[in-house]
Scaffold this motif. Structure first.
Motif, PDB file in Angstrom:
ATOM      1  N   GLY A 143       0.797  -1.220   0.000  1.00 58.44           N
ATOM      2  CA  GLY A 143       0.000   0.000   0.000  1.00 58.44           C
ATOM      3  C   GLY A 143       0.831   1.273   0.000  1.00 58.44           C
ATOM      4  O   GLY A 143       0.299   2.361  -0.225  1.00 58.44           O
ATOM      5  N   ASP A 144       2.145   1.171   0.251  1.00 60.45           N
ATOM      6  CA  ASP A 144       2.994   2.363   0.219  1.00 60.45           C
ATOM      7  C   ASP A 144       3.029   2.940  -1.191  1.00 60.45           C
ATOM      8  O   ASP A 144       3.060   2.208  -2.188  1.00 60.45           O
ATOM      9  CB  ASP A 144       4.424   2.031   0.647  1.00 60.45           C
ATOM     10  CG  ASP A 144       4.591   1.874   2.147  1.00 60.45           C
ATOM     11  OD1 ASP A 144       3.615   2.132   2.894  1.00 60.45           O
ATOM     12  OD2 ASP A 144       5.695   1.486   2.576  1.00 60.45           O
ATOM     13  N   VAL A 145       3.025   4.261  -1.266  1.00 63.31           N
ATOM     14  CA  VAL A 145       3.114   4.984  -2.532  1.00 63.31           C
ATOM     15  C   VAL A 145       4.588   5.284  -2.799  1.00 63.31           C
ATOM     16  O   VAL A 145       5.274   5.831  -1.935  1.00 63.31           O
ATOM     17  CB  VAL A 145       2.300   6.293  -2.469  1.00 63.31           C
ATOM     18  CG1 VAL A 145       2.450   7.093  -3.755  1.00 63.31           C
ATOM     19  CG2 VAL A 145       0.829   6.002  -2.185  1.00 63.31           C
ATOM     20  N   ILE A 196       2.519   1.434  -6.425  1.00 63.09           N
ATOM     21  CA  ILE A 196       1.964   1.050  -5.132  1.00 63.09           C
ATOM     22  C   ILE A 196       2.592  -0.289  -4.778  1.00 63.09           C
ATOM     23  O   ILE A 196       2.533  -1.237  -5.570  1.00 63.09           O
ATOM     24  CB  ILE A 196       0.424   0.941  -5.179  1.00 63.09           C
ATOM     25  CG1 ILE A 196      -0.186   2.260  -5.638  1.00 63.09           C
ATOM     26  CG2 ILE A 196      -0.123   0.498  -3.833  1.00 63.09           C
ATOM     27  CD1 ILE A 196       0.159   3.470  -4.781  1.00 63.09           C
ATOM     28  N   THR A 243       2.905  -3.839  -3.445  1.00 67.40           N
ATOM     29  CA  THR A 243       1.918  -4.909  -3.281  1.00 67.40           C
ATOM     30  C   THR A 243       2.456  -6.040  -2.403  1.00 67.40           C
ATOM     31  O   THR A 243       1.780  -7.045  -2.220  1.00 67.40           O
ATOM     32  CB  THR A 243       1.478  -5.471  -4.646  1.00 67.40           C
ATOM     33  OG1 THR A 243       2.618  -5.979  -5.342  1.00 67.40           O
ATOM     34  CG2 THR A 243       0.786  -4.393  -5.471  1.00 67.40           C
ATOM     35  N   CYS A 266       5.461  -4.401  -6.924  1.00 69.68           N
ATOM     36  CA  CYS A 266       4.754  -3.128  -7.056  1.00 69.68           C
ATOM     37  C   CYS A 266       3.826  -3.149  -8.259  1.00 69.68           C
ATOM     38  O   CYS A 266       4.031  -3.904  -9.203  1.00 69.68           O
ATOM     39  CB  CYS A 266       5.747  -1.981  -7.256  1.00 69.68           C
ATOM     40  SG  CYS A 266       6.841  -1.706  -5.883  1.00 69.68           S
ATOM     41  N   ASP A 275       5.645  12.890   4.490  1.00 71.49           N
ATOM     42  CA  ASP A 275       4.239  12.986   4.093  1.00 71.49           C
ATOM     43  C   ASP A 275       3.879  14.322   3.471  1.00 71.49           C
ATOM     44  O   ASP A 275       3.116  14.380   2.508  1.00 71.49           O
ATOM     45  CB  ASP A 275       3.327  12.731   5.304  1.00 71.49           C
ATOM     46  CG  ASP A 275       3.388  11.299   5.787  1.00 71.49           C
ATOM     47  OD1 ASP A 275       3.869  10.421   5.042  1.00 71.49           O
ATOM     48  OD2 ASP A 275       2.949  11.050   6.937  1.00 71.49           O
ATOM     49  N   ILE A 291      -4.882   5.266  -9.372  1.00 73.40           N
ATOM     50  CA  ILE A 291      -4.144   5.034  -8.127  1.00 73.40           C
ATOM     51  C   ILE A 291      -4.969   5.599  -6.966  1.00 73.40           C
ATOM     52  O   ILE A 291      -4.717   6.703  -6.483  1.00 73.40           O
ATOM     53  CB  ILE A 291      -2.762   5.708  -8.161  1.00 73.40           C
ATOM     54  CG1 ILE A 291      -2.011   5.380  -9.441  1.00 73.40           C
ATOM     55  CG2 ILE A 291      -1.940   5.311  -6.932  1.00 73.40           C
ATOM     56  CD1 ILE A 291      -0.733   6.165  -9.644  1.00 73.40           C
ATOM     57  N   PRO A 292      -5.965   4.865  -6.487  1.00 75.02           N
ATOM     58  CA  PRO A 292      -6.810   5.369  -5.401  1.00 75.02           C
ATOM     59  C   PRO A 292      -6.023   5.713  -4.134  1.00 75.02           C
ATOM     60  O   PRO A 292      -6.433   6.585  -3.363  1.00 75.02           O
ATOM     61  CB  PRO A 292      -7.782   4.218  -5.132  1.00 75.02           C
ATOM     62  CG  PRO A 292      -7.701   3.326  -6.306  1.00 75.02           C
ATOM     63  CD  PRO A 292      -6.392   3.565  -6.966  1.00 75.02           C
ATOM     64  N   GLU A 293      -4.880   5.082  -3.935  1.00 76.16           N
ATOM     65  CA  GLU A 293      -4.050   5.357  -2.753  1.00 76.16           C
ATOM     66  C   GLU A 293      -3.560   6.802  -2.713  1.00 76.16           C
ATOM     67  O   GLU A 293      -3.231   7.315  -1.645  1.00 76.16           O
ATOM     68  CB  GLU A 293      -2.841   4.403  -2.713  1.00 76.16           C
ATOM     69  CG  GLU A 293      -3.193   2.958  -2.477  1.00 76.16           C
ATOM     70  CD  GLU A 293      -3.570   2.190  -3.748  1.00 76.16           C
ATOM     71  OE1 GLU A 293      -3.723   0.961  -3.657  1.00 76.16           O
ATOM     72  OE2 GLU A 293      -3.722   2.815  -4.826  1.00 76.16           O
ATOM     73  N   LYS A 325      -5.337   9.376  -3.057  1.00 78.61           N
ATOM     74  CA  LYS A 325      -6.326  10.169  -2.327  1.00 78.61           C
ATOM     75  C   LYS A 325      -5.972  10.265  -0.848  1.00 78.61           C
ATOM     76  O   LYS A 325      -6.253  11.270  -0.204  1.00 78.61           O
ATOM     77  CB  LYS A 325      -7.721   9.572  -2.496  1.00 78.61           C
ATOM     78  CG  LYS A 325      -8.218   9.637  -3.931  1.00 78.61           C
ATOM     79  CD  LYS A 325      -9.538   8.910  -4.102  1.00 78.61           C
ATOM     80  CE  LYS A 325      -9.916   8.834  -5.566  1.00 78.61           C
ATOM     81  NZ  LYS A 325     -11.051   7.983  -5.822  1.00 78.61           N
ATOM     82  N   THR A 326      -5.324   9.242  -0.313  1.00 74.65           N
ATOM     83  CA  THR A 326      -4.990   9.249   1.120  1.00 74.65           C
ATOM     84  C   THR A 326      -3.860  10.215   1.458  1.00 74.65           C
ATOM     85  O   THR A 326      -3.737  10.607   2.602  1.00 74.65           O
ATOM     86  CB  THR A 326      -4.602   7.830   1.607  1.00 74.65           C
ATOM     87  OG1 THR A 326      -3.402   7.420   0.921  1.00 74.65           O
ATOM     88  CG2 THR A 326      -5.711   6.829   1.361  1.00 74.65           C
TER      89      THR A 326
END
Length: 139
Positions: free
Chosen positions: A25-27, A41, A43, A63, A109, A130-132, A134-135
């Motif tokens: 989950g890390d970008v 991302i 995996t 990834c 961050d 890449i929905p991640e 958004k976080t």
């Protein structure tokens, strides 16, 4: 992504050992020619893999990569880079805001959010691919 455990002299640069810190989950922002040109991302966690006919052991993280259509130049963010990276031990940028040569660095961050917002503005489709992202937009 992968990196050896040691170079020919038996050393293991910090930008290689950083793979051991990657979690699913890390970008991961990929730099090329002073631009952010891809995002992956993670995996998997870091694991040992063999390359070169199964002889050489390396650190590896699986990834899911996405190539950026409209890249951003990190030189457009020198003030932000200097403000957010100056206190990191293994920072991805030098004291002048130029990218360091290396394989993987920790990106704080705040700067990740700055890069994510700039990339999403130029490439709105990235938020669907890449929905991640958004976080980290609010960092």
């Amino acid at each position: 992504i992968s990196a050896p455990y040691e170079d020919a002299g038996g050393n293991s640069p910090s930008h290689w050992t950083m793979l051991e810190n990657v979690k699913p989950g890390d970008v991961i922002f990929h730099g090329l020619s002073q631009c952010i040109s891809a995002i992956s991302i993670a995996t998997s966690n870091c694991f040992t893999s063999k390359i070169q006919n199964g002889i050489t052991e390396v650190r590896q993280v699986n990834c899911s990569p996405v190539i950026i259509n409209k890249t951003i130049a990190t030189s457009e963010f020198v003030d932000e880079i200097l403000e957010t990276c100056s206190k990191l031990k293994y920072q991805p940028f030098d004291k002048n805001g130029n990218g360091r040569q290396g394989y993987l660095f920790d990106l704080n961050d705040s700067l990740a959010g700055i890069f994510a917002r700039a990339l999403a503005k130029k490439n709105p489709e990235l938020l669907n691919k890449i929905p991640e992202l958004k976080t980290i937009l609010d960092y």
